[in-house]
Design a protein around this motif. Structure first.
Motif, PDB file in Angstrom:
ATOM      1  N   GLU A   1       0.945  -1.411   0.006  1.00 30.33           N
ATOM      2  CA  GLU A   1      -0.078  -0.004   0.284  1.00 30.33           C
ATOM      3  C   GLU A   1       0.780   1.641  -0.007  1.00 30.33           C
ATOM      4  O   GLU A   1       0.708   2.211  -0.238  1.00 30.33           O
ATOM      5  CB  GLU A   1      -0.707  -0.193   1.171  1.00 30.33           C
ATOM      6  N   ILE A   2       1.596   1.308   0.929  1.00 32.71           N
ATOM      7  CA  ILE A   2       2.805   1.675   0.753  1.00 32.71           C
ATOM      8  C   ILE A   2       3.736   1.993  -0.263  1.00 32.71           C
ATOM      9  O   ILE A   2       5.092   2.853  -0.405  1.00 32.71           O
ATOM     10  CB  ILE A   2       3.509   2.821   2.648  1.00 32.71           C
ATOM     11  N   ASN A   3       4.081   0.555  -1.211  1.00 32.60           N
ATOM     12  CA  ASN A   3       5.380   1.141  -1.781  1.00 32.60           C
ATOM     13  C   ASN A   3       6.880   0.703  -1.523  1.00 32.60           C
ATOM     14  O   ASN A   3       7.590   1.736  -1.456  1.00 32.60           O
ATOM     15  CB  ASN A   3       5.289   1.989  -2.858  1.00 32.60           C
ATOM     16  N   ILE A   4       6.182  -0.071  -0.060  1.00 27.11           N
ATOM     17  CA  ILE A   4       8.373  -0.800   0.448  1.00 27.11           C
ATOM     18  C   ILE A   4       8.787  -1.626  -0.521  1.00 27.11           C
ATOM     19  O   ILE A   4       8.466  -2.540  -0.891  1.00 27.11           O
ATOM     20  CB  ILE A   4       7.824  -1.692   1.504  1.00 27.11           C
ATOM     21  N   VAL A   5      10.360  -0.646  -0.331  1.00 27.73           N
ATOM     22  CA  VAL A   5      11.092  -1.503  -1.532  1.00 27.73           C
ATOM     23  C   VAL A   5      12.445  -2.105  -0.763  1.00 27.73           C
ATOM     24  O   VAL A   5      12.721  -1.576   0.029  1.00 27.73           O
ATOM     25  CB  VAL A   5      11.373  -0.516  -2.304  1.00 27.73           C
ATOM     26  N   SER A   6      12.826  -2.996  -1.055  1.00 25.74           N
ATOM     27  CA  SER A   6      14.294  -3.332  -0.379  1.00 25.74           C
ATOM     28  C   SER A   6      15.351  -2.706  -1.788  1.00 25.74           C
ATOM     29  O   SER A   6      15.832  -2.967  -2.609  1.00 25.74           O
ATOM     30  CB  SER A   6      14.376  -4.265  -0.643  1.00 25.74           C
ATOM     31  N   ILE A   7      15.995  -1.471  -1.037  1.00 24.02           N
ATOM     32  CA  ILE A   7      17.039  -1.049  -1.468  1.00 24.02           C
ATOM     33  C   ILE A   7      18.631  -1.082  -1.093  1.00 24.02           C
ATOM     34  O   ILE A   7      19.148  -2.041   0.043  1.00 24.02           O
ATOM     35  CB  ILE A   7      17.284   0.817  -2.039  1.00 24.02           C
ATOM     36  N   PRO A   8      19.413  -1.881  -2.139  1.00 24.00           N
ATOM     37  CA  PRO A   8      20.884  -2.182  -1.100  1.00 24.00           C
ATOM     38  C   PRO A   8      21.979  -1.447  -1.291  1.00 24.00           C
ATOM     39  O   PRO A   8      21.733   0.393  -2.153  1.00 24.00           O
ATOM     40  CB  PRO A   8      21.321  -2.654  -2.965  1.00 24.00           C
ATOM     41  N   ILE A   9      22.303  -0.711  -0.387  1.00 22.57           N
ATOM     42  CA  ILE A   9      23.674   0.002   0.325  1.00 22.57           C
ATOM     43  C   ILE A   9      24.866  -0.316  -0.516  1.00 22.57           C
ATOM     44  O   ILE A   9      25.496  -0.953  -1.183  1.00 22.57           O
ATOM     45  CB  ILE A   9      24.079   0.348   1.479  1.00 22.57           C
ATOM     46  N   GLU A  10      24.800   0.635  -1.335  1.00 27.11           N
ATOM     47  CA  GLU A  10      26.771   0.845  -2.224  1.00 27.11           C
ATOM     48  C   GLU A  10      27.680   0.580  -1.649  1.00 27.11           C
ATOM     49  O   GLU A  10      27.680   1.438  -0.545  1.00 27.11           O
ATOM     50  CB  GLU A  10      25.785   1.475  -3.203  1.00 27.11           C
ATOM     51  N   GLY A  11      28.118  -0.613  -1.709  1.00 25.31           N
ATOM     52  CA  GLY A  11      29.418  -0.604  -1.493  1.00 25.31           C
ATOM     53  C   GLY A  11      29.283  -1.565  -0.130  1.00 25.31           C
ATOM     54  O   GLY A  11      30.450  -2.152   0.388  1.00 25.31           O
ATOM     55  N   THR A  12      27.620  -2.517   0.506  1.00 25.56           N
ATOM     56  CA  THR A  12      28.169  -3.784   1.126  1.00 25.56           C
ATOM     57  C   THR A  12      27.093  -4.390   0.438  1.00 25.56           C
ATOM     58  O   THR A  12      26.832  -4.471  -0.408  1.00 25.56           O
ATOM     59  CB  THR A  12      27.164  -2.766   2.280  1.00 25.56           C
ATOM     60  N   LYS A  13      26.690  -5.453   1.244  1.00 22.86           N
ATOM     61  CA  LYS A  13      25.941  -6.578   1.331  1.00 22.86           C
ATOM     62  C   LYS A  13      24.646  -6.374   1.530  1.00 22.86           C
ATOM     63  O   LYS A  13      24.087  -6.701   1.749  1.00 22.86           O
ATOM     64  CB  LYS A  13      26.588  -7.994   2.110  1.00 22.86           C
ATOM     65  N   VAL A  14      23.928  -4.649   2.253  1.00 18.32           N
ATOM     66  CA  VAL A  14      22.899  -4.422   3.308  1.00 18.32           C
ATOM     67  C   VAL A  14      22.353  -4.386   2.376  1.00 18.32           C
ATOM     68  O   VAL A  14      22.470  -3.496   1.713  1.00 18.32           O
ATOM     69  CB  VAL A  14      23.384  -3.678   4.008  1.00 18.32           C
ATOM     70  N   LYS A  15      21.116  -4.392   2.350  1.00 20.12           N
ATOM     71  CA  LYS A  15      19.733  -4.169   1.853  1.00 20.12           C
ATOM     72  C   LYS A  15      18.543  -3.919   2.758  1.00 20.12           C
ATOM     73  O   LYS A  15      19.135  -3.928   3.679  1.00 20.12           O
ATOM     74  CB  LYS A  15      18.750  -4.563   1.133  1.00 20.12           C
ATOM     75  N   VAL A  16      18.272  -2.495   2.699  1.00 24.26           N
ATOM     76  CA  VAL A  16      17.080  -1.963   3.884  1.00 24.26           C
ATOM     77  C   VAL A  16      15.895  -1.545   2.969  1.00 24.26           C
ATOM     78  O   VAL A  16      15.711  -1.589   1.924  1.00 24.26           O
ATOM     79  CB  VAL A  16      17.886  -0.575   4.546  1.00 24.26           C
ATOM     80  N   ARG A  17      15.088  -1.418   4.058  1.00 24.30           N
ATOM     81  CA  ARG A  17      13.614  -1.618   3.214  1.00 24.30           C
ATOM     82  C   ARG A  17      12.794  -0.201   3.399  1.00 24.30           C
ATOM     83  O   ARG A  17      13.052   0.201   4.850  1.00 24.30           O
ATOM     84  CB  ARG A  17      13.410  -2.830   3.781  1.00 24.30           C
ATOM     85  N   CYS A  18      12.145   0.533   2.655  1.00 23.84           N
ATOM     86  CA  CYS A  18      11.780   1.982   2.550  1.00 23.84           C
ATOM     87  C   CYS A  18      10.691   2.227   2.005  1.00 23.84           C
ATOM     88  O   CYS A  18      11.027   1.450   0.648  1.00 23.84           O
ATOM     89  CB  CYS A  18      12.840   2.820   2.448  1.00 23.84           C
ATOM     90  N   ALA A  19      10.696   2.629   1.346  1.00 26.93           N
ATOM     91  CA  ALA A  19       8.782   3.604   1.140  1.00 26.93           C
ATOM     92  C   ALA A  19       9.998   3.762  -0.310  1.00 26.93           C
ATOM     93  O   ALA A  19      11.434   4.391  -0.229  1.00 26.93           O
ATOM     94  CB  ALA A  19       8.331   4.687   1.262  1.00 26.93           C
ATOM     95  N   LYS A  20       9.624   3.461  -1.012  1.00 22.44           N
ATOM     96  CA  LYS A  20       9.948   3.903  -2.937  1.00 22.44           C
ATOM     97  C   LYS A  20       9.845   5.586  -2.863  1.00 22.44           C
ATOM     98  O   LYS A  20      11.025   5.984  -3.630  1.00 22.44           O
ATOM     99  CB  LYS A  20       8.860   3.114  -3.750  1.00 22.44           C
ATOM    100  N   ALA A  21       9.356   5.661  -1.957  1.00 19.17           N
ATOM    101  CA  ALA A  21       9.173   7.755  -2.637  1.00 19.17           C
ATOM    102  C   ALA A  21      10.169   8.423  -2.125  1.00 19.17           C
ATOM    103  O   ALA A  21      11.235   9.339  -2.571  1.00 19.17           O
ATOM    104  CB  ALA A  21       8.036   8.221  -1.911  1.00 19.17           C
ATOM    105  N   VAL A  22      10.787   7.548  -1.183  1.00 16.68           N
ATOM    106  CA  VAL A  22      12.663   7.756  -0.601  1.00 16.68           C
ATOM    107  C   VAL A  22      13.226   7.397  -0.751  1.00 16.68           C
ATOM    108  O   VAL A  22      14.850   7.783  -0.168  1.00 16.68           O
ATOM    109  CB  VAL A  22      12.272   8.488   0.518  1.00 16.68           C
TER     110      VAL A  22
END
Length: 155
Positions: free
Chosen positions: A19-40
């Motif tokens: 409903e609020i477009n949560i996406v998983s984004i990779p953090i460049e330079g790491t193996k980590v991903k965080v989930r946030c609103a696509k708008a931000v």
């Protein structure tokens, strides 16, 4: 009938991530991903990349780095956390526990504040009451966030 929820910073929040477009984004330079609103996502991704390069490595330990979580502000029963709208992240939480002050070297603090400002974020280390040095949250309206993303993409 769907209920409308808003997080502390005024962004739409929902238990339904789609409903609020949560996406998983990779953090460049790491193996980590965080989930946030696509708008931000461009703001969060850019901040995390710069934080990893300029402040300290984002290590990706268990329960160390996260974004979206539908929950209340810690200690509150009626205020949704900005994590509930996908507009907040916590980084290297085990190194910077809630309530602890001075977890970053003093010489890094001006850069933390400059990066937060660049990406339209507020830093939990600047909270007046309970400090939260691991925490970063969008400090803009949706329109201002979109405008900032546009400006950053032109650079």
């Amino acid at each position: 009938m769907k209920q409308n929820f808003f997080s502390h910073n005024g962004w739409k929040a929902s238990q339904d991530q789609s409903e609020i477009n949560i996406v998983s984004i990779p953090i460049e330079g790491t193996k980590v991903k965080v989930r946030c609103a696509k708008a931000v996502a461009p703001l969060i991704a850019g901040f995390c990349k710069d934080f990893n390069e300029l402040i300290e490595p984002i290590e990706g330990g268990a329960l160390d780095d996260w974004g979206y979580a539908f929950r209340m502000v810690r200690g509150s029963s009626d205020t949704l956390s900005n994590h509930a709208s996908g507009t907040a992240i916590d980084l290297n939480a085990t190194k910077h526990p809630l309530g602890k002050i001075g977890t970053f070297p003093a010489e890094k603090v001006p850069m933390i504040r400059a990066l937060a400002k660049k990406y339209g974020l507020a830093w939990g280390g600047d909270y007046r009451n309970r400090k939260d040095e691991m925490h970063f949250e969008i400090n803009l309206t949706p329109a201002k966030a979109a405008e900032l993303i546009g400006r950053l993409e032109k650079k």
